[in-house]
Design an enzyme around this catalytic site. Structure first.
Site, PDB file in Angstrom:
ATOM      1  N   TYR A 144       0.862  -1.186   0.000  1.00  0.00           N
ATOM      2  CA  TYR A 144       0.000   0.000   0.000  1.00  0.00           C
ATOM      3  C   TYR A 144       0.896   1.233   0.000  1.00  0.00           C
ATOM      4  O   TYR A 144       1.863   1.301   0.755  1.00  0.00           O
ATOM      5  CB  TYR A 144      -0.887  -0.011   1.252  1.00  0.00           C
ATOM      6  CG  TYR A 144      -1.773   1.213   1.403  1.00  0.00           C
ATOM      7  CD1 TYR A 144      -2.847   1.431   0.536  1.00  0.00           C
ATOM      8  CD2 TYR A 144      -1.553   2.138   2.420  1.00  0.00           C
ATOM      9  CE1 TYR A 144      -3.667   2.548   0.689  1.00  0.00           C
ATOM     10  CE2 TYR A 144      -2.367   3.257   2.580  1.00  0.00           C
ATOM     11  CZ  TYR A 144      -3.427   3.455   1.708  1.00  0.00           C
ATOM     12  OH  TYR A 144      -4.245   4.554   1.855  1.00  0.00           O
ATOM     13  N   ASP A 239       9.335   2.747  -0.417  1.00  0.00           N
ATOM     14  CA  ASP A 239       8.313   3.408   0.380  1.00  0.00           C
ATOM     15  C   ASP A 239       8.545   3.027   1.843  1.00  0.00           C
ATOM     16  O   ASP A 239       8.211   1.925   2.286  1.00  0.00           O
ATOM     17  CB  ASP A 239       6.913   2.981  -0.080  1.00  0.00           C
ATOM     18  CG  ASP A 239       5.820   3.655   0.740  1.00  0.00           C
ATOM     19  OD1 ASP A 239       6.143   4.344   1.723  1.00  0.00           O
ATOM     20  OD2 ASP A 239       4.630   3.476   0.409  1.00  0.00           O
ATOM     21  N   LYS A 267       4.522   8.997   8.978  1.00  0.00           N
ATOM     22  CA  LYS A 267       4.387   8.420  10.318  1.00  0.00           C
ATOM     23  C   LYS A 267       5.436   8.961  11.309  1.00  0.00           C
ATOM     24  O   LYS A 267       5.313  10.077  11.778  1.00  0.00           O
ATOM     25  CB  LYS A 267       4.374   6.896  10.221  1.00  0.00           C
ATOM     26  CG  LYS A 267       3.215   6.409   9.305  1.00  0.00           C
ATOM     27  CD  LYS A 267       3.034   4.932   9.330  1.00  0.00           C
ATOM     28  CE  LYS A 267       2.097   4.426   8.260  1.00  0.00           C
ATOM     29  NZ  LYS A 267       0.680   4.442   8.561  1.00  0.00           N
TER      30      LYS A 267
HETATM   31  C1  LIG Z   1       3.852   2.068   3.293  1.00  0.00           C
HETATM   32  C2  LIG Z   1       2.843   3.169   3.278  1.00  0.00           C
HETATM   33  N1  LIG Z   1       2.896   4.091   2.319  1.00  0.00           N
HETATM   34  C3  LIG Z   1       2.038   5.117   2.272  1.00  0.00           C
HETATM   35  C4  LIG Z   1       1.044   5.254   3.219  1.00  0.00           C
HETATM   36  C5  LIG Z   1       0.092   6.412   3.159  1.00  0.00           C
HETATM   37  O1  LIG Z   1       0.342   7.261   4.202  1.00  0.00           O
HETATM   38  P1  LIG Z   1      -0.797   8.281   4.721  1.00  0.00           P
HETATM   39  O2  LIG Z   1      -1.858   7.445   5.357  1.00  0.00           O
HETATM   40  O3  LIG Z   1      -0.067   9.176   5.686  1.00  0.00           O
HETATM   41  O4  LIG Z   1      -1.292   9.016   3.536  1.00  0.00           O
HETATM   42  C6  LIG Z   1       0.947   4.304   4.235  1.00  0.00           C
HETATM   43  C7  LIG Z   1      -0.112   4.403   5.247  1.00  0.00           C
HETATM   44  O5  LIG Z   1      -0.358   3.538   6.040  1.00  0.00           O
HETATM   45  C8  LIG Z   1       1.864   3.231   4.271  1.00  0.00           C
HETATM   46  O6  LIG Z   1       1.828   2.309   5.227  1.00  0.00           O
END
Ligand SMILES: Cc1ncc(COP(=O)(O)O)c(C=O)c1O
Length: 430
Positions: A144, A239, A267
């Protein structure tokens, strides 16, 4: 467990907020029951509006490496707010945090601050496309990267068929530019690259996946990915929104000793405030406006409160790297306790753990990609989740999420969790 105030709030919320929540997984849809409304967080605990206290393993979905409301972040915020909340001009804290990030994560030579993980990944892909002048990207099934349209795509029926939007509102055009490979399967990547020669701008991956439950990439697989990207002039994006500053001080890239071209963060980088960031090789980052032609902007990006909280969190990490040993000790203690419970319950369920990220899959098979993760018994997980909750342990309300252990989790919290885990397993397996 008394939940009347939470129930009343949820009923009211549903009138004004879609589904009563501001992010879907909070709604308990996949585990049954109603969400609990939290009033306060303190160290390893959450306290709800009915006065129930829970040992928390959500940690606001990752940011709370030090538990809830640590004094050094609170103090940094109180100090920063004296000067105002946002200026919309450059300010010193932005320079301080950018410098600190480049020190902690050596592959990041330049960094741009944004307000969420979604913005970070979306912008990193745009930078990669602008830099390579190519349009397609490869992502992996089960990873994700936030909710930008071109990430909400799943594999079509065959490995090389076009992807399918996972949400109404995402266009077929978006699906056409996102190719889906299998996690930990380098052959699936090679096939996509050769079928789309010179068209792939970027490959984006969670090097430690947390969004199909915890699944670690194989080092060999990541090394091959790195080599292929260099050979094919594809931008490799790690990511690290979840794994960054979590699985090691310098994130998964430090753990694997692999340098991506771009990285995305979120985060922990915001110390609990809404922050994201993307950064990497200078030659790629220089393409971002105003230096280069790739547009990227944000009214509240780099705002002083968020920067103060983030800087406090990252400085703490830099100055106290031993916390990663503490997190490893606490997390392996928890893992062992749950493993022993499984043994005595006669179940060989899989536990995947990388540092302080952990998932107990209700699945006796090894889980190393999306296909094996989804073989888990989600109904049983739902029952287990509710048994844990009523006994005072708040897990993420989905089988396909990571539990986060923080430095604030005490031995007594872990012991209580292990005890409650045994009772809950017995209850759902009988
Ligand atoms: C690996 C990863 N990338 C991107 C995101 C998206 O982040 P946000 O919820 O701050 O938009 C998340 C959210 O859980 C994530 O776990």
């Amino acid at each position: 467990m008394l939940t009347s105030k939470s129930e009343n709030l949820f009923n009211e919320a549903k009138n004004y907020i879609p589904g009563g929540v501001n992010s879907p997984v909070r709604a308990f849809k996949s585990v049954g029951g109603n969400p609990i409304f939290i009033q306060r967080g303190e160290g390893s605990k959450l306290i709800d509006v009915d006065g129930n206290k829970f040992i928390d393993y959500i940690g606001s979905w990752g940011p709370h490496l030090f538990g809830h409301n640590p004094s050094f972040i609170k103090e940094a915020l109180l100090k920063a707010i004296e000067n105002g909340t946002s200026f919309g001009t450059p300010s010193e804290p932005e320079v301080s945090i950018a410098k600190l990030i480049t020190e902690i994560v050596p592959s990041v030579e330049m960094v741009r601050m944004v307000n969420s993980g979604t913005e970070a990944t979306m912008s990193a892909v745009r930078a990669a496309r602008g830099f390579t002048k190519k349009e397609k990207i490869i992502k992996f099934e089960g990873c994700y990267h936030g909710h930008a349209d071109f990430f909400l795509i799943k594999a079509g029926s065959g490995a090389l068929t076009l992807g399918i939007p996972t949400s109404p509102g995402v266009t077929k055009g978006n699906a056409a530019d996102t190719l889906i490979a299998d996690y930990n399967d380098i052959e699936s990547v090679k096939k996509l690259i050769s079928a789309n020669k010179n068209q792939i701008a970027a490959i984006i991956i969670e090097p430690v996946a947390g969004n199909m439950g915890v699944v670690k990439a194989n080092k060999e697989f990541l090394n091959e990915l790195r080599n292929i990207c260099s050979e094919e002039k594809i931008v490799l994006i790690f990511d690290e929104v979840m794994s960054g500053f979590r699985v090691a001080k310098g994130g998964a890239q430090e753990l694997f000793d692999i340098k991506p071209d771009l990285s995305t963060f979120g985060k922990i980088i915001g110390g609990g405030l809404p922050v994201g960031a993307f950064g990497g090789k200078k030659e790629i980052m220089e393409i971002i406006a105003p230096n280069g032609p790739v547009y990227q902007a944000g009214t509240l990006s780099g705002n002083p409160l968020a920067m103060a909280a983030g800087y406090a969190a990252l400085s703490y990490i830099k100055n106290n790297p031993e916390i990663y040993n503490t997190l490893e000790d606490k997390s392996s203690y928890l893992e062992k306790g749950i493993k022993d419970n499984l043994k005595s319950s006669g179940k060989n369920f899989t536990i995947n753990r990388v540092g302080s990220m952990l998932t107990l899959f209700f699945n006796e098979e090894e889980v190393n990609d999306f296909k094996t993760a989804v073989k888990s018994d989600t109904d049983l997980f739902g029952k287990y989740f509710n048994e844990m909750l009523t006994r005072g342990v708040y897990l993420p309300p989905s089988q396909f999420e990571a539990l986060f252990v923080s430095t604030a989790h005490l031995k007594e919290d872990l012991d209580k969790t292990i005890e409650v885990n045994l009772e809950s397993l017995k209850s759902v397996l009988k």
